[in-house]
Design a protein around this motif. Structure first.
Motif, PDB file in Angstrom:
ATOM      1  N   GLU A   2       0.551  -1.469   0.126  1.00  0.00           N
ATOM      2  CA  GLU A   2       0.120   0.069   0.076  1.00  0.00           C
ATOM      3  C   GLU A   2       0.775   1.284   0.008  1.00  0.00           C
ATOM      4  N   GLU A   3       0.418   2.313  -1.419  1.00  0.00           N
ATOM      5  CA  GLU A   3       0.858   3.052  -1.274  1.00  0.00           C
ATOM      6  C   GLU A   3       0.897   4.330   0.573  1.00  0.00           C
ATOM      7  N   LYS A   4       2.338   4.758   0.815  1.00  0.00           N
ATOM      8  CA  LYS A   4       2.181   5.670   1.745  1.00  0.00           C
ATOM      9  C   LYS A   4       1.872   7.129   2.187  1.00  0.00           C
ATOM     10  N   LYS A  28      -2.664  10.843  -0.615  1.00  0.00           N
ATOM     11  CA  LYS A  28      -3.116   9.864   0.590  1.00  0.00           C
ATOM     12  C   LYS A  28      -3.315  11.560   2.456  1.00  0.00           C
ATOM     13  N   VAL A  29      -4.735  11.631   2.670  1.00  0.00           N
ATOM     14  CA  VAL A  29      -3.443  12.031   3.784  1.00  0.00           C
ATOM     15  C   VAL A  29      -4.222  12.250   4.911  1.00  0.00           C
ATOM     16  N   THR A  30      -3.868  12.302   6.042  1.00  0.00           N
ATOM     17  CA  THR A  30      -3.944  11.805   7.123  1.00  0.00           C
ATOM     18  C   THR A  30      -3.665  13.260   8.926  1.00  0.00           C
ATOM     19  N   GLU A  64       0.403   2.804  13.259  1.00  0.00           N
ATOM     20  CA  GLU A  64       0.030   4.524  11.681  1.00  0.00           C
ATOM     21  C   GLU A  64       1.144   4.979  11.477  1.00  0.00           C
ATOM     22  N   MET A  65       1.956   4.797  12.386  1.00  0.00           N
ATOM     23  CA  MET A  65       3.665   5.707  12.567  1.00  0.00           C
ATOM     24  C   MET A  65       4.205   5.486  11.071  1.00  0.00           C
ATOM     25  N   GLY A  66       3.996   3.781  10.781  1.00  0.00           N
ATOM     26  CA  GLY A  66       4.779   3.280   9.499  1.00  0.00           C
ATOM     27  C   GLY A  66       4.190   3.589   8.633  1.00  0.00           C
ATOM     28  N   ASN A  67       2.972   4.453   8.274  1.00  0.00           N
ATOM     29  CA  ASN A  67       1.992   4.345   6.772  1.00  0.00           C
ATOM     30  C   ASN A  67       2.193   5.660   6.860  1.00  0.00           C
ATOM     31  N   PHE A  68       3.312   6.479   6.396  1.00  0.00           N
ATOM     32  CA  PHE A  68       2.964   7.980   6.298  1.00  0.00           C
ATOM     33  C   PHE A  68       5.170   7.645   5.942  1.00  0.00           C
ATOM     34  N   SER A  69       4.904   8.353   4.895  1.00  0.00           N
ATOM     35  CA  SER A  69       6.219   8.910   3.755  1.00  0.00           C
ATOM     36  C   SER A  69       6.167  10.828   4.277  1.00  0.00           C
TER      37      SER A  69
END
Length: 454
Positions: A2-4, A28-30, A64-69
């Motif tokens: 899955e794309e970060k 993709k934004v959180t 969750e922290m690993g989901n972001f670039s």
């Protein structure tokens, strides 16, 4: 795999505009806010265009922290916050709202930083630029996030940015064609911890400039005079105290422009509607930036002549019963408040005090001599400043529980011909939402006092 995506930290106006920009680009934004009590429903009701984005409050799990670039920080989020440090350890790129905007903007950019005078200088630059260019955006710390404007800029856009030290912390590729550092005096040390770090961050505004760019510096600031000898950009100096070989200076209340030792009169300071030597400095910085941005001399002059003071910055409110009232709620540190004191041309009753940013007040109190007849202190710092007054032999002070009570004390002490000045030398956050609210309450209460306003 899955794309970060992007993590936007902070749900204030900067965070909201950053998220809107990223969403518009299809990223993709959180959203994240450390405030566990944040009302998600209220937030999405206020920002319905973001209602399809995930919003995490309180904390993030390791997973969750690993989901972001990339994490985009709002200016109010310190780099030494534990969450930011954890994200860095996990290889997440740490960026900021200003950097995000810059990477997505077109056209030419000028930018201003400094401890004091930023808003006045940027507002004046904007006034001048708009007289010459069709598409001018005034953005940044002035209250209009750069991210709110970036995607609608074109190659013909000229952007004028006020940049704080908080925003410069996360600057990477940020590259203004013309930049100015107005001054550097102690401020925000509760955030930056040391003066050395505060100076380093301020100087980042010129990090990516080349010899084709212009950096405008205050010759009377010892830090900047030293710094200016070692930058890549072409330096234009300004001085309110001495003649310069190159740059702008004031002599006998006239601003001159000097090139190669030859000085030509530019504008008498009497033509300016903003008062005080510090505002002459702001005007000269604006002149130099606008010159670097290609604005003709006659247009710069007209812009300067027609520019009014920024609200809450030594703003004349009214005269009642022969007493003039000035609102300098934006004087949120001692150096800014000294400038306001030095601008007073009559005996003055001063209201000071507020949220404690870790400042010292000796120099501020030293500036009172011959100008301040009474000081009324409010807020978190009132006892700290009172002790400093005693130490420095200034005993004409009182304390008050509210801003309104402080005004009443000043009115009782003032006589016709005096001034009453709100210039707190402190931030507002102990008693007010921000300095604007503090200044507005002051103005409304002053106008409600008995007597005809002039």
């Amino acid at each position: 795999m899955e794309e970060k995506g992007y993590l936007v930290i902070g749900t204030g106006i900067s965070g909201v505009c950053a998220a809107q920009l990223l969403k518009e680009k299809g990223e993709k934004v959180t959203l994240f806010d450390a405030n566990e009590e944040l009302d998600k429903a209220a937030f999405f009701a206020k920002n319905p265009d973001l209602s399809d984005l995930p919003l995490v409050v309180g904390s993030l799990t390791e997973e969750e922290m690993g989901n972001f670039s990339t994490a985009v920080l709002s200016p109010g989020v310190p780099l030494d916050q534990p969450l930011v440090q954890e994200l860095k350890k996990k290889g997440v790129k740490i960026s900021g709202e200003i950097e995000l905007a810059y990477q997505n903007a077109k056209g030419r950019l000028c930018a201003v930083t400094g401890t004091n005078g930023k808003t006045t200088t940027v507002s004046l630059i904007g006034e001048i630029l708009k007289r010459f260019y069709k598409d001018v955006r005034v953005v940044g710390n002035i209250g209009n996030p750069y991210t709110a404007e970036a995607l609608t800029t074109t190659d013909d856009t000229v952007t004028d940015a006020e940049i704080s030290s908080f925003q410069l912390e996360t600057a990477d590729t940020f590259h203004p064609a013309a930049a100015a550092i107005l001054n550097i005096t102690p401020d925000h040390l509760n955030r930056h911890h040391t003066m050395e770090e505060y100076i380093r961050v301020k100087e980042l505004i010129t990090k990516n400039q080349t010899e084709d760019d212009v950096l405008v510096l205050n010759y009377e600031d010892d830090i900047l005079r030293s710094f200016g000898a070692n930058v890549k950009a072409s330096v234009v100096w300004f001085s309110s105290r001495r003649e310069l070989e190159n740059g702008y200076f004031v002599k006998d209340r006239v601003i001159y422009r000097a090139i190669g030792g030859k000085a030509k009169e530019f504008l008498p300071v009497s033509d300016l509607l903003i008062i005080g030597p510090h505002n002459w400095e702001n005007a000269m910085a604006a002149m130099a930036v606008c010159e670097a941005m290609g604005v003709p001399k006659n247009v710069i002059k007209e812009g300067c002549k027609n520019f009014h003071a920024v609200e809450h910055r030594i703003e004349y409110v009214c005269t009642k019963n022969g007493v003039k009232f000035y609102n300098d709620s934006k004087g949120t540190n001692p150096d800014a408040a000294i400038k306001a004191v030095e601008s007073m041309d009559a005996p003055t009753c001063l209201i000071g005090g507020g949220y404690d940013k870790g400042s010292t007040y000796d120099e501020w109190i030293a500036s009172f001599k011959g100008r301040i007849k009474k000081l009324v202190l409010i807020g978190q710092t009132r006892d700290k400043i009172a002790e400093c007054c005693r130490k420095n032999g200034f005993m004409s002070f009182e304390t008050a529980d509210t801003l309104e009570e402080a005004v009443d004390i000043c009115v009782e002490a003032a006589v016709p011909g005096d001034n009453i000045l709100l210039s707190p030398a402190c931030a507002s956050w102990d008693m007010f939402k921000n300095y604007e609210v503090r200044g507005q309450i002051f103005k409304e209460y002053v106008r409600s006092l008995p007597g005809d306003a002039k």
